[in-house]
Write a protein that holds these residues in place. Structure first.
Motif, mmCIF file in Angstrom:
data_model
loop_
_atom_site.group_PDB
_atom_site.id
_atom_site.type_symbol
_atom_site.label_atom_id
_atom_site.label_comp_id
_atom_site.label_asym_id
_atom_site.label_seq_id
_atom_site.Cartn_x
_atom_site.Cartn_y
_atom_site.Cartn_z
ATOM 1 N N SER B 194 19.624 99.400 47.698
ATOM 2 C CA SER B 194 19.967 100.644 47.016
ATOM 3 C C SER B 194 20.063 100.401 45.516
ATOM 4 N N LYS B 195 20.647 99.259 45.173
ATOM 5 C CA LYS B 195 20.784 98.929 43.745
ATOM 6 C C LYS B 195 19.446 98.600 43.095
ATOM 7 N N GLU B 196 18.538 98.044 43.920
ATOM 8 C CA GLU B 196 17.204 97.740 43.380
ATOM 9 C C GLU B 196 16.408 99.015 43.132
ATOM 10 N N GLY B 197 16.785 100.097 43.828
ATOM 11 C CA GLY B 197 16.092 101.368 43.595
ATOM 12 C C GLY B 197 15.216 101.806 44.745
ATOM 13 N N VAL B 198 15.721 102.718 45.550
ATOM 14 C CA VAL B 198 14.937 103.222 46.672
ATOM 15 C C VAL B 198 14.212 104.481 46.217
ATOM 16 N N LEU B 199 12.885 104.433 46.270
ATOM 17 C CA LEU B 199 12.108 105.592 45.822
ATOM 18 C C LEU B 199 12.123 106.694 46.882
ATOM 19 N N ALA B 200 12.006 106.284 48.170
ATOM 20 C CA ALA B 200 12.003 107.301 49.229
ATOM 21 C C ALA B 200 12.607 106.757 50.502
ATOM 22 N N LEU B 201 13.278 107.642 51.230
ATOM 23 C CA LEU B 201 13.779 107.336 52.574
ATOM 24 C C LEU B 201 13.048 108.242 53.562
ATOM 25 N N ILE B 202 12.354 107.597 54.507
ATOM 26 C CA ILE B 202 11.719 108.350 55.600
ATOM 27 C C ILE B 202 12.571 108.085 56.827
ATOM 28 N N THR B 203 13.128 109.151 57.438
ATOM 29 C CA THR B 203 14.102 108.856 58.485
ATOM 30 C C THR B 203 14.109 109.855 59.634
ATOM 31 N N ASP B 204 14.457 109.360 60.791
ATOM 32 C CA ASP B 204 14.536 110.059 62.088
ATOM 33 C C ASP B 204 15.553 111.208 62.036
#
Lengths: 444, 444, 444, 444
Positions: B194-204
Motif C-alpha cells: 500500500s505504501k509502495e502505491g497500489v494503482l488498482a485493486l481488482i476484487t471479488d
C-alpha cells in the motif's frame, strides 16, 4: 382431572399466561406483557404504569378477566419461568387479585420487584426458589424448577407433579451445549421425569419453523473474535448494543473489551437495572469490571470523557431495535456530548424482531449511523429460542403423552403440530392447538 | 501504459479471466469454468471433456477468442489464484494456445494437473510457486503471490508490480482471523505494498451486498460443538456433507469425529481427488486419520461394514447441493447397501448456492431424507467470500487509486461501486464497472 | 349422525378425497392426484398408468385403503366437483372397487372417460348431471350440484342434503363477477340453502392467506389488451401459453388472435383433449375458429407453415410451468422446425406453481428463451382460487354451523381457521382442522 | 457540444433535476423533492416551507449549488414534465435564482402555482405550454412537449432539438394502451423524431427490473368491477383511498360510485388541490359529480351526514400509505364523527411504496382497521412507471445513440444498463451510469 387453560400467548407471541388445574386446585404459569403493543402504544404516559383497564384495552396484558371471575378463588400460586417481560411483567398489575404467593428464581424475583416499584403496586408475597427445588402447592400438587438455558439467566422449566402425571411447562428455552455463565440444561432430570411419566408438554414454538438447531453463546463469542480485529483501531469509538436482560451476552462483551484493552462502559437505565438484579443475587459482579452509568447528567459526563480518548473505551448499551429512547438511538441523534465519526463502529449483537415498527425504527437508526460514516456490523447473535431440531429432541427426551405448543399465531402452532406429527403425535388426540381463552381436559 | 482486459467473470459469477497489460507485455490472471452452465448442461458426455468449441458454445469457459486473436502473442504467463474450478478449470482447455507457462501455488497446480489428465490435454509448462515469492515475467513486470484466507487452501492475492504502480488482483478471498490450518492473511505485506502505491485493486464482489463481516472457520467449529451432542447417539448414522475442495472444513469434521469416537470415512472421487492433492504437497495427511474410499465397489463394501455398526462411523461426503451423482444423493436414493433410518442425521456444512437448479435438487434431496425420518441440520457454514465490511477494510488497507470489482452481474458490481462511493471513489473516474469483453486504460 | 372423513387433501395441496356419512350411508366427494408427486416421479413409464399399489406408494392418489376396508360397502355414490386432475384423476384407478356410480357434470365426465381410456381401466357407471340438478342417493341423502366459477368449466359446489342439515362441499372455486363463457356463481341458490340451514362448509383454502379478492377473467382480457400492441408486429412469432383445462382463458386468447388478425393454432395433446371434451358436450366450438394440432408429425408440418409467415399466426400451447415435454419447452429446445428469433414474444398466461421443481424448470425455460432474444411477458393471469375476502363472503352467505377448510398443509389450514375466527368461529368447536385419515362427527 | 448534467435523481429515487447544455446555452429539466426525506423529517414546521438552506441540508431538494455557481448564468429556461412533487416541487424554492422562465403543461403550472403560494415565494415567470408545442429557447435550441401516459394528467416527454441531434427526456411515463381520460402516448411523433435522429434518451428506470409490461388504467377499472359486488351492501361504509394527483384513477372511482348508486364524497386538502387544478384548466369537472370537502369543520359535518346513511356514500380520500395526517388514517384513529364498523370496507387503490417508514405506517393503519372488523382490499392498482418490456419498446421506437437511465440507486441503474445491453448498447460507450453531480459530454 387435569385441565389446561390457555389464557395468553396462544394467539400471538407475547403476554404469556397458562393455568393448570388438578381437581379443585389451580396454579398459574407466567403472566407477561405483549411487547409489540407497548411499542405501538403512543400515549403520553409510560405504558407500564397505565391503569389495569387500559392495559387490558390496549391488549398489553393477558385477558384473565373471565378466568378470574370463574376460577380466581381456586388459584393457589403463581409461577414465572424467567425474567423476560413477556413472561413476568404483568405480575405487578394482575397478580394481586389472586391473593396467593408468586414464586420464581431469585433473578426473576428481583426483576419483578423492580417492575412493581415502578408501578407503585402493592405486591403479593414474592418467594425466591432456586432451580432444583420443589414448591408444595398442596398435598397433590408439587411444582419443580428445572434448570434450562435461555437468553437470560435463571430460566427454568416448570414441572407440575400431580397424581395423574407430570405437566412440563417449558416456555422459553434453548439447548445451549456451551453456555458462558450457567450450566447446561439439566438433561439428567428431564430424562428422570420422562420415566416417571409426562402427561403433557407445553412449550415455546417461536422458532419451530427454523429447520435447524439453535447455536450456542459460545458461537457468538467466536463471531466476536472474528469481527473485532477488523473494526478496532486506536482512535475509533466502538459500541456494542444488545438486549438489556442478556447477562451472558454482556459477559462475553466484557471479555472482548478486556481483550481489546478498552474500558467497558455500560450505559442506560434498562441495562443497569438487569445488571443490578444479577449482582444482588450474587451471580455476577460486572460493576467491578465495568463502569455502569445511568441518568442523563452522568451519561453526558462520561460521554465527554470518552470523546477525549475514543480508542480507550467500549460502550455497551441498548437500542438494537432502534427504540426511540434507547441510548444508541439518542447517540445517533446527537443528543449527547459525543459525536459519531467515520470509522467508528457499531456492532449489533441482536436480531431485529420482525414487526413493522421495529423494522422501520431500526432502518431509520442504521440510516442515521451510515450518514455519519459509521461502520455497522449486524447479527452477531444467536437466538434464545429452540429451533426445530431442539424441539424434536425435547419431545424425544420427555416422551409426553400430549403436546401443546404455545407462542402463536396459528401459523407457528401449525408448524409445531407438523413437527409433532413427524414424531407420531396426532392433532386433536395427542397434539393440541389452543387459542387464548380456550381450555382442554387432558386424558391420561 | 497499464491496461486491464475483463475477459470473463465481470458479467456473471463464474468463468473468471482477466488480463493485465504493461506496454507490450500481457499476463493472464485466472481462467475458470462457469459452474452453473456445467450443471445445466445435460449432454451425454462429461461437460469437462467437451471439445473447446462446445465449451465456448455452452458458455462453460471464458470467451477469450477475440482477445487471443488480437493479443495472444503478447501473453507472457498465466497465473491462477486458487484451486476452485471457476478460477482454474479452463486452463487445460484454453492455456495451451498461449504458449507460455502457467504459475500457481503447489496445491492449485496439483488440481490443474488432475483436471488436465481427465481431459487428456497436453498442458503448457506448470510452475509451482509458493506464497511470498515473485515470478519475474520480464524486466518490468514482476508477479508476487501474497497469502490470503479463503475456503480452499493455498489461495493467493496476486500483486503485479510494474514501473507505473502495482495492480492487486484479489479474487477470491475473505479475512479469517482464526483459520484452522493456514495462517491469517499476510496483512503486513498488504500494508507494505500500500505504501509502495497500489494503482488498482481488482476484487471479488460476490458478497459485497452482505452488510456484515464474513465469520471464521473457527465459528463453524463452534457450531459443530453445539450441534453434535443433540444428533449423536450410539446407534445412529451420522453424515456430514461439505464442499470437496474445502480442506480446512474437512479438518474440522475429522476433529469432530475424534471427539465423538467415530471413525471418519471420506467417500467419493471428488473429495479423494482434492485430499490427494493436499497430501501430495505435504499440507495434510488425512489418509492417516480417515479411510478414504472411491469407486463403486469399494464404497459398497465399506457401506456394508458401516451398516453393521452404524454408531461407529462418521461419513464425510459431497452432495450438499443435491447434485444427482454425488454420494449423499445416491445414499438417499438407496443406491448403496446402506439404508437410512429414523434418527440418522445429515449435517449440511454448506449453503445452497442460489441458482434455481441447485435449489430444486437440494429440495428434492431433503424431501427424500425427511421421508426416511432422517434429521437434517443445515447451514453449519460460513462463506469463503468477503462481506461488505471486509471489502471496506481491504480498500482502507490498500488505498488503491482505482477500484475494479469483478464477479458480476451488474447488480453485484453496482453494489460494490456503492461501497466504493462511501469510501470516496467516484464511478467512471476511480471506480469502474467493466463487462466481459471490455477493457480500460488506467491513469496514474 | 353426520360424519366427515378427511381421506385426502387435508395434509397437502392435492389428492382431494372426502367422504360424508349420514347414518349408514356414505358418499365420496372428489378423488384426485397429487400433481407434485407425478412431476417428481421419474420412472420410465407414465405415472398415470402405474399399478394401483405404486400409485399409493408414490403418494400419487389418496390413501383410501383403511377407509375402504372399514366402510367400502357403505359407499353409495362418488361425486366429482370438476375436471382438474387433483379432483378427478384418481377415479379410474380407485373408484371401481366401490361398486357404485360416479356422478359429475358432463365436461368432467368426458375428462374422466379419457383418463380411464388411457389407463385401460374398466370404469364404474358414469353419470352426467348438470348443475342445478339433484341426485337422490337414498331416501335421506340428496346431492345437489350448484354452479360456481373456477378456472375450468362446469365446476360445481356440491350440497349434500340430509335430515340433519346440509353439508356444502366447495372445492375449488372463486367468485368471478365477470366470467367469459359461463354465468356467475348461483348466489341465489346459495342464499336459499343458507336459509334452510347449512350444518357444515368444507372449502378450498389454497389462497386464504392472500389478503384480497381474486380478480376476474375479464381482468385478464384487459391485461391482454394492454400487452398485445407492444409485442405484436408484422413479422414476429407470438406464443401464448396457459393451462390446458382453462377453457375460458383459451376463449379469451382466441378473441385476441382475431383482434390481431392472426390465425390461432392450438398445439399439443393435452390442450386438444380438454378442448375435445368441451366440444363433445356442446359448450364451445373452438375447432371452427382455430386449427388444433396434435402428434409430432402434424405439429412439425404446421410449424414449417408458420415459419414462412411468422406474423400470420398465434400459437397457443402448454408449457407455462416449463414441463420438459410440453410444446413450448420443446420449441425452446429447438425440437421442431421452427426457430425462435429476437423480437418473437412469449406470453405466460399463468403463474408458476411454487414448488421447487416447477420453479427450476420454469427458470430454465425462461433462460433458454432469453438466450434467443425472445421477449417474455409473465403473469397475464388471475387465480382460479378464492382469496381471503371471497372466503369471508362465502362464510357470510352460507352461515354454516361448522367450518372445515381443506387444501392443506397445516399452515394454510391455520390461516383459514384464523379467518373463521374473525367471523366468530371457534377452533375445536365450530371450526375444525382435520388431517388426512381423520374424521369428525358433526354436532347439530 | 452537447453535455448532460445529472444534478438530482441519479443516486436515489426522488429530487429529479437534469440540465442539458448546447454550446453556451443550458436548460433545466425537472426540479423536485425527495419525498422519503420529507416523510422522515420530523421538525415542527411543514417541511415544504423550510428555508432553502434546510431543504439542502435535509436533502429534500436537489443540490444544485455547485452547478448554479458555475453555470447559473447560462440557464435559459426550466421545464417540468409533470405535476408529481418529485419532478416540480422544488421549483418554488430553487427556480427564482436562475432568472429565467419556467415552462410546463397547464395542469403542472397550476400545481406549481399552488406550491409557490404555500411557500409564499416570489416565482419566476410561469408559462403554460400544451403538448404538441415547441418553445424556442434560442436559435439553436427548441424544446418540444410530446404527450405520454402516466399516473397524473398532462405528463409530457421533453424533446430538446439541437443542431447536434435530439435529446429525449422521458421521466416519468408508462405506455397505457387504454387510458381513461387522455389519449394514448403520441407514438407517431416518437417514431418521427426517431427518424430525425435521437442522440440520447434519458429515461425513468424505476421499474426496469419488473420483467413485464405495465398494465393499463382500464385493468384497474376491471379490477374494481370484480371487487365491488362483494364488498358493497346497503348499510356499509365504502372507502376508496388513492393518490391525490391521480386524476384518471379518481375518474374511475367516480364511475364506480355511480354504478353502485352511492354519492361520491372527496375528502381532504391534497385531493381537493389537485382536482381544483384539473378543473381550472378545464380537463375535468369532478365537482359537478362529487362533493369535495376540505377543512376540519366541513369534513366533520359531512361525516355526521354519512354516518346516518352509511350505504348512501362512497368516500374517496388519501391515506393509502398510512400517512399520519391523511384523512383515512385519521378516520381509523376515530378523530372524526364517523365510526368504522364490521363489514365496512376500505379499498386501497395504490401500492405501498417500499420504504421502511411507509411499510410501518401502512401496517399500523391496516391493524387499526382490522381491529374494527373492517374489510380490506389491497392492490387495486397498476403502476404509473414503465416495466422492462415498455422500456425495451421505447428503446426500439427511438433508437437513441446514447442511453442514460435516471431514477437510481445504482442497482436500478445497473438493471437498466443490463436491459440496454440486451438491445446492443455498451456500458461506457453508448449506455451510461451517471451519479448526482456528474456530467457527460455526448459524442455524435
Amino acid at each position: 382431572m387435569l385441565k389446561i387453560y390457555a389464557i395468553g400467548g396462544y394467539s400471538q407471541i407475547g403476554k404469556n399466561m397458562t393455568a393448570v388445574q388438578y381437581n379443585d386446585e389451580i396454579i398459574i404459569l407466567d403472566c407477561g406483557f405483549w411487547m409489540e403493543k407497548i411499542m405501538s402504544y403512543e400515549g403520553e404516559e409510560n405504558a407500564a404504569s397505565l391503569p389495569v383497564e387500559s392495559l387490558y384495552k390496549y391488549e398489553i396484558v393477558p385477558d384473565d378477566r373471565k378466568f378470574f371471575e370463574e376460577h380466581g378463588k381456586q388459584v393457589k400460586a403463581i409461577f414465572s419461568t424467567h425474567a423476560h417481560l413477556d413472561h413476568c411483567a404483568a405480575i405487578p398489575a394482575l397478580a394481586g387479585k389472586y391473593k396467593c404467593p408468586v414464586i420464581a428464581t431469585p433473578f426473576t424475583i428481583e426483576v419483578i420487584k423492580r417492575l412493581a416499584s415502578e408501578r407503585k403496586e402493592k405486591m403479593p408475597r414474592l418467594i425466591k426458589m432456586k432451580e432444583g427445588n420443589f414448591f408444595e402447592v398442596s398435598k397433590n400438587v408439587k411444582v419443580e424448577f428445572i434448570h434450562v438455558t435461555h437468553s437470560t439467566i435463571q430460566t427454568v422449566i416448570i414441572a407440575v407433579h400431580t397424581p395423574d402425571g407430570i405437566i412440563v411447562y417449558a416456555n422459553d428455552w434453548r439447548f445451549d451445549e456451551n453456555p458462558i455463565i450457567e450450566k447446561k440444561t439439566n438433561y439428567a432430570r428431564l430424562k428422570k421425569i420422562s420415566k416417571e411419566g409426562v402427561l403433557a408438554l407445553i412449550t415455546d414454538s417461536t422458532r419451530v419453523d427454523d429447520e435447524s438447531k439453535t447455536f450456542s453463546e459460545a458461537t457468538v463469542r467466536s463471531m466476536f473474535l472474528d469481527i473485532l480485529p477488523g473494526v478496532n483501531n486506536k482512535k475509533n469509538l466502538l459500541i456494542v448494543t444488545t438486549f438489556a436482560s442478556h447477562i451472558e451476552r454482556i459477559r462475553t462483551i466484557l471479555d472482548m473489551a478486556k481483550k481489546l484493552n478498552r474500558k467497558p462502559i455500560i450505559l442506560g437505565t434498562s441495562m443497569s437495572n438487569y445488571i443490578n438484579a444479577a449482582e444482588k443475587i450474587g451471580v455476577t459482579n460486572f460493576s467491578k469490571e465495568a463502569q455502569i452509568v445511568r441518568g442523563e447528567k452522568n451519561i453526558n459526563k462520561i460521554m465527554r470523557k470518552i470523546n477525549k480518548n475514543r480508542g480507550g473505551y467500549l460502550i455497551i448499551c441498548t437500542g438494537n431495535q432502534g427504540e426511540p429512547n434507547a441510548v444508541l438511538t439518542r447517540i445517533a441523534r446527537n443528543e449527547f456530548d459525543l459525536n459519531l465519526m467515520p470509522k467508528d463502529a457499531v456492532i449489533f449483537s441482536s436480531r431485529t424482531i420482525p414487526s413493522p415498527i421495529n423494522i422501520a425504527q431500526r432502518a431509520d437508526l442504521e440510516r442515521k449511523l451510515r450518514n455519519k460514516g459509521v461502520r455497522i456490523i449486524t447479527d452477531v447473535h444467536v437466538s434464545g429460542h429452540a429451533g426445530r431440531e431442539d424441539q424434536r429432541e425435547m419431545l424425544e427426551i420427555l416422551k409426553p403423552k400430549h403436546y401443546i405448543p404455545t407462542h402463536g399465531g396459528m401459523v407457528k402452532l401449525a408448524s409445531a403440530v407438523d413437527l409433532a406429527g413427524e414424531e407420531g403425535y396426532e392433532l386433536g388426540k395427542t397434539s393440541h392447538i389452543l387459542q387464548d381463552g380456550q381450555s382442554i381436559v387432558l386424558i391420561k
